[in-house]
Design a protein around this motif. Sequence first.
Motif, PDB file in Angstrom:
ATOM      1  N   ARG A   1      46.850 -33.846  56.524  1.00 22.28           N
ATOM      2  CA  ARG A   1      46.206 -34.860  57.379  1.00 22.28           C
ATOM      3  C   ARG A   1      44.699 -34.943  57.103  1.00 22.28           C
ATOM      4  N   ILE A   2      44.050 -33.786  56.911  1.00 23.19           N
ATOM      5  CA  ILE A   2      42.607 -33.788  56.659  1.00 23.19           C
ATOM      6  C   ILE A   2      42.297 -34.473  55.331  1.00 23.19           C
TER       7      ILE A   2
ATOM      8  N   ALA B   1      34.255 -31.072  46.308  1.00 22.89           N
ATOM      9  CA  ALA B   1      34.911 -32.107  47.116  1.00 22.89           C
ATOM     10  C   ALA B   1      35.852 -31.507  48.149  1.00 22.89           C
ATOM     11  N   LEU B   2      36.305 -30.275  47.930  1.00 24.99           N
ATOM     12  CA  LEU B   2      37.221 -29.633  48.870  1.00 24.99           C
ATOM     13  C   LEU B   2      36.517 -29.029  50.081  1.00 24.99           C
TER      14      LEU B   2
ATOM     15  N   PRO C   1      36.874 -28.087  58.206  1.00 31.94           N
ATOM     16  CA  PRO C   1      37.675 -28.430  59.395  1.00 31.94           C
ATOM     17  C   PRO C   1      38.988 -27.650  59.476  1.00 31.94           C
ATOM     18  N   LEU C   2      39.569 -27.290  58.319  1.00 32.18           N
ATOM     19  CA  LEU C   2      40.794 -26.490  58.342  1.00 32.18           C
ATOM     20  C   LEU C   2      40.513 -25.103  58.907  1.00 32.18           C
TER      21      LEU C   2
ATOM     22  N   PRO D   1      53.716 -23.722  57.574  1.00 28.73           N
ATOM     23  CA  PRO D   1      53.958 -25.182  57.549  1.00 28.73           C
ATOM     24  C   PRO D   1      52.982 -25.960  58.419  1.00 28.73           C
ATOM     25  N   THR D   2      52.538 -25.351  59.527  1.00 32.90           N
ATOM     26  CA  THR D   2      51.582 -26.038  60.401  1.00 32.90           C
ATOM     27  C   THR D   2      50.260 -26.277  59.689  1.00 32.90           C
ATOM     28  N   LEU D   3      49.750 -25.254  59.012  1.00 38.04           N
ATOM     29  CA  LEU D   3      48.487 -25.397  58.292  1.00 38.04           C
ATOM     30  C   LEU D   3      48.624 -26.335  57.101  1.00 38.04           C
TER      31      LEU D   3
END
Length: 273
Positions: free
Chosen positions: A178-179, A201-202, A208-209, A170-172
């Motif tokens: 958000r990203i 586009a991903l 950043p993930l 769930p955190t990821l």
Amino acid sequence: MKDVSFGQYYPATSFAHKMDARIKILIIIAYIVAVFLVQPFHFLGFLACLVFVIVSTIVAKVPFMRVLKSIKGILFFIVLSAVLQIFFNANGKVLLSWSFITITDQGLLNAGFLIARITLVVLGASLLTLTTSPVEIADGLESLMTPLKWIKFPVHEFALIMSIALRFIPTLLDETDRIIKAQKARGADFESGNIFKRIRALIPVLIPLLIGSFRRADELADAMDARCYAGSKKRTKYKKQTLTFRDVIGVLFIAGLIVGIVFLNKFYLFLVI
């Protein structure tokens, strides 16, 4: 992203939540075996498994829509598998033929059978994570795998890895959401163009993930080291796992499901006629 419920714990004080984690893990394993015991096109067996899931959801006091949302994570895989079965299965009576695409009654039955099997397995597995916290799952796995310590298998470390993985799902997902919103605010487009343009586009999301995941892993390692964590050496449990009448009822429930599916497999044609 927030709608994906697989791997997320739903706190409640239900019959299922109070069951021993070891028994729940064994019940889910037996349930998956029961799903795969259903013979091809014996859809009455799938109906029995669906009743098992519905009753378990009611007993667990988990919103049924919360359980259904676990399908969203593998929806693309389900659709892809069904399409391959429908359009590229040449067995059975031909219903439609165009160019290299052939739709047969056997292909449609195979697609329905595959969708039912995958869906039921995911629904059952999601019930385990919704009614059992990551810590309880880790303790249950460690207890069940205790005999593997005789062959020097790192049981405690394996259970810890499973617990951390479930904890950070769930955190990821929240961080990914958000990203994506931040990139959209900067003008990123994830919905238009062909499949290759969408994949490109991903990249601003995945990089950043990935960096954030490594940062979280490093922070977690530092926190464990600061607390003098040393693996399974001389560790004790705050809560002792004990079997109760709830676990006996759960075992009888899943045993009844397996016996019922074996019976349906044996007498399916008689019941249909």
